[in-house]
Design a protein around this motif. Structure first.
Motif, PDB file in Angstrom:
ATOM      1  N   VAL A  73      12.528  12.226 -36.018  1.00  0.00           N
ATOM      2  CA  VAL A  73      13.022  13.292 -36.374  1.00  0.00           C
ATOM      3  C   VAL A  73      14.240  13.245 -37.681  1.00  0.00           C
ATOM      4  N   ALA A  74      15.200  12.482 -36.939  1.00  0.00           N
ATOM      5  CA  ALA A  74      16.493  12.063 -37.853  1.00  0.00           C
ATOM      6  C   ALA A  74      15.967  11.502 -39.276  1.00  0.00           C
ATOM      7  N   ALA A  75      14.656  10.744 -38.971  1.00  0.00           N
ATOM      8  CA  ALA A  75      14.363  10.125 -40.207  1.00  0.00           C
ATOM      9  C   ALA A  75      13.553  10.945 -41.124  1.00  0.00           C
ATOM     10  N   GLY A  76      13.423  11.827 -40.991  1.00  0.00           N
ATOM     11  CA  GLY A  76      12.758  13.133 -41.616  1.00  0.00           C
ATOM     12  C   GLY A  76      11.198  13.244 -41.559  1.00  0.00           C
ATOM     13  N   LYS A  77      10.864  12.642 -40.500  1.00  0.00           N
ATOM     14  CA  LYS A  77       9.234  12.669 -40.349  1.00  0.00           C
ATOM     15  C   LYS A  77       9.176  14.031 -39.335  1.00  0.00           C
ATOM     16  N   LYS A  78       8.126  14.731 -40.126  1.00  0.00           N
ATOM     17  CA  LYS A  78       7.667  16.066 -39.399  1.00  0.00           C
ATOM     18  C   LYS A  78       6.394  16.063 -38.896  1.00  0.00           C
ATOM     19  N   ASP A  79       5.547  15.228 -39.155  1.00  0.00           N
ATOM     20  CA  ASP A  79       3.915  15.305 -38.825  1.00  0.00           C
ATOM     21  C   ASP A  79       3.994  14.786 -37.322  1.00  0.00           C
ATOM     22  N   GLU A  80       3.523  15.762 -36.452  1.00  0.00           N
ATOM     23  CA  GLU A  80       3.816  15.540 -34.958  1.00  0.00           C
ATOM     24  C   GLU A  80       2.472  14.411 -34.753  1.00  0.00           C
ATOM     25  N   ASP A  81       1.410  14.628 -35.448  1.00  0.00           N
ATOM     26  CA  ASP A  81       0.360  13.669 -34.920  1.00  0.00           C
ATOM     27  C   ASP A  81       0.980  12.134 -35.116  1.00  0.00           C
ATOM     28  N   LEU A  82       1.437  12.001 -36.295  1.00  0.00           N
ATOM     29  CA  LEU A  82       2.157  10.604 -36.561  1.00  0.00           C
ATOM     30  C   LEU A  82       3.144  10.151 -35.747  1.00  0.00           C
ATOM     31  N   ILE A  83       3.967  11.069 -35.217  1.00  0.00           N
ATOM     32  CA  ILE A  83       5.150  10.804 -34.259  1.00  0.00           C
ATOM     33  C   ILE A  83       4.205  10.105 -32.947  1.00  0.00           C
ATOM     34  N   VAL A  84       3.565  11.177 -32.531  1.00  0.00           N
ATOM     35  CA  VAL A  84       2.650  10.829 -31.379  1.00  0.00           C
ATOM     36  C   VAL A  84       1.902   9.659 -31.266  1.00  0.00           C
ATOM     37  N   ARG A  85       1.305   9.238 -32.418  1.00  0.00           N
ATOM     38  CA  ARG A  85       0.634   7.854 -32.462  1.00  0.00           C
ATOM     39  C   ARG A  85       1.742   6.671 -32.425  1.00  0.00           C
ATOM     40  N   ARG A  86       2.704   6.885 -33.313  1.00  0.00           N
ATOM     41  CA  ARG A  86       3.783   5.894 -32.992  1.00  0.00           C
ATOM     42  C   ARG A  86       4.316   5.861 -31.813  1.00  0.00           C
ATOM     43  N   ILE A  87       4.563   6.859 -31.143  1.00  0.00           N
ATOM     44  CA  ILE A  87       5.307   6.847 -29.634  1.00  0.00           C
ATOM     45  C   ILE A  87       4.408   6.024 -28.826  1.00  0.00           C
ATOM     46  N   HIS A  88       2.995   6.280 -28.978  1.00  0.00           N
ATOM     47  CA  HIS A  88       1.843   5.907 -28.107  1.00  0.00           C
ATOM     48  C   HIS A  88       1.816   4.242 -28.287  1.00  0.00           C
ATOM     49  N   ASP A  89       1.949   3.743 -29.782  1.00  0.00           N
ATOM     50  CA  ASP A  89       1.915   2.582 -30.315  1.00  0.00           C
ATOM     51  C   ASP A  89       2.947   1.618 -29.635  1.00  0.00           C
ATOM     52  N   GLY A  90       3.971   2.158 -29.361  1.00  0.00           N
ATOM     53  CA  GLY A  90       5.126   1.418 -28.679  1.00  0.00           C
ATOM     54  C   GLY A  90       5.256   1.498 -26.991  1.00  0.00           C
ATOM     55  N   LEU A  91       4.114   2.235 -26.599  1.00  0.00           N
ATOM     56  CA  LEU A  91       4.138   2.327 -25.035  1.00  0.00           C
ATOM     57  C   LEU A  91       3.849   0.960 -24.534  1.00  0.00           C
ATOM     58  N   ASP A  92       4.168   0.524 -23.158  1.00  0.00           N
ATOM     59  CA  ASP A  92       3.726  -0.453 -22.495  1.00  0.00           C
ATOM     60  C   ASP A  92       2.376  -0.571 -22.362  1.00  0.00           C
ATOM     61  N   PRO A  93       1.400  -1.631 -22.597  1.00  0.00           N
ATOM     62  CA  PRO A  93       0.157  -1.565 -22.823  1.00  0.00           C
ATOM     63  C   PRO A  93      -0.522  -1.141 -21.489  1.00  0.00           C
ATOM     64  N   THR A  94      -0.080  -1.163 -20.376  1.00  0.00           N
ATOM     65  CA  THR A  94      -0.623  -0.916 -19.239  1.00  0.00           C
ATOM     66  C   THR A  94      -0.481   0.779 -19.214  1.00  0.00           C
ATOM     67  N   LEU A  95       0.282   1.359 -19.605  1.00  0.00           N
ATOM     68  CA  LEU A  95       0.488   2.794 -19.895  1.00  0.00           C
ATOM     69  C   LEU A  95      -0.322   3.328 -21.013  1.00  0.00           C
ATOM     70  N   ALA A  96      -0.244   2.870 -21.988  1.00  0.00           N
ATOM     71  CA  ALA A  96      -0.740   3.149 -23.129  1.00  0.00           C
ATOM     72  C   ALA A  96      -2.288   3.171 -23.199  1.00  0.00           C
ATOM     73  N   SER A  97      -2.928   2.342 -22.313  1.00  0.00           N
ATOM     74  CA  SER A  97      -4.419   2.205 -22.143  1.00  0.00           C
ATOM     75  C   SER A  97      -4.845   3.184 -21.040  1.00  0.00           C
ATOM     76  N   THR A  98      -4.137   3.980 -20.536  1.00  0.00           N
ATOM     77  CA  THR A  98      -4.615   5.148 -19.772  1.00  0.00           C
ATOM     78  C   THR A  98      -4.354   6.452 -20.255  1.00  0.00           C
ATOM     79  N   ILE A  99      -3.791   6.633 -21.569  1.00  0.00           N
ATOM     80  CA  ILE A  99      -3.609   7.684 -22.322  1.00  0.00           C
ATOM     81  C   ILE A  99      -4.632   7.732 -23.399  1.00  0.00           C
ATOM     82  N   SER A 100      -5.337   8.793 -23.772  1.00  0.00           N
ATOM     83  CA  SER A 100      -6.043   8.876 -24.876  1.00  0.00           C
ATOM     84  C   SER A 100      -5.717  10.119 -25.593  1.00  0.00           C
ATOM     85  N   TYR A 101      -5.678  10.050 -26.946  1.00  0.00           N
ATOM     86  CA  TYR A 101      -5.111  11.102 -27.667  1.00  0.00           C
ATOM     87  C   TYR A 101      -6.039  11.342 -28.973  1.00  0.00           C
TER      88      TYR A 101
END
Length: 101
Positions: A73-101
């Motif tokens: 948000v501070a960087a000016g990113k407003k696209d929620e889908d992009l933010i969610v994807r980037r958050i997901h991509d940085g999650l621990d693989p164990t957790l990320a593999s259990t979450i689909s979006y």
């Protein structure tokens, strides 16, 4: 943010303030010089953030998500889908593999 911008504007030297009073392009240039670097830094920091269960000193999941979202948000990113994807991509693989979006 408002106070930060006001402090910046109040601290401009007289010549720059005069140019800005006469030109929108000068406003744009000065604003980019002052605030764009902060946005770039926030974006770089957010992109570099990773969550890991193995690192005990790392943020917990909730803190990681909140911090990373705030940086985007501070960087000016407003696209929620992009933010969610980037958050997901940085999650621990164990957790990320259990979450689909």
């Amino acid at each position: 943010m408002r106070e930060k911008a006001l402090n910046w504007f109040s601290g401009l030297n007289e010549d720059v303030a005069t140019l800005m009073a006469e030109s929108l392009e000068e406003w744009k240039l000065q604003l980019i010089r002052q605030f764009n670097a902060n946005a770039s830094q926030a974006l770089s920091k957010a992109d570099a953030m990773k969550h890991s269960f193995a690192d005990e000193s790392a943020l917990d999941v909730r803190e990681y998500i909140t911090e990373k979202q705030n940086l985007y948000v501070a960087a000016g990113k407003k696209d929620e889908d992009l933010i969610v994807r980037r958050i997901h991509d940085g999650l621990d693989p164990t957790l990320a593999s259990t979450i689909s979006y």
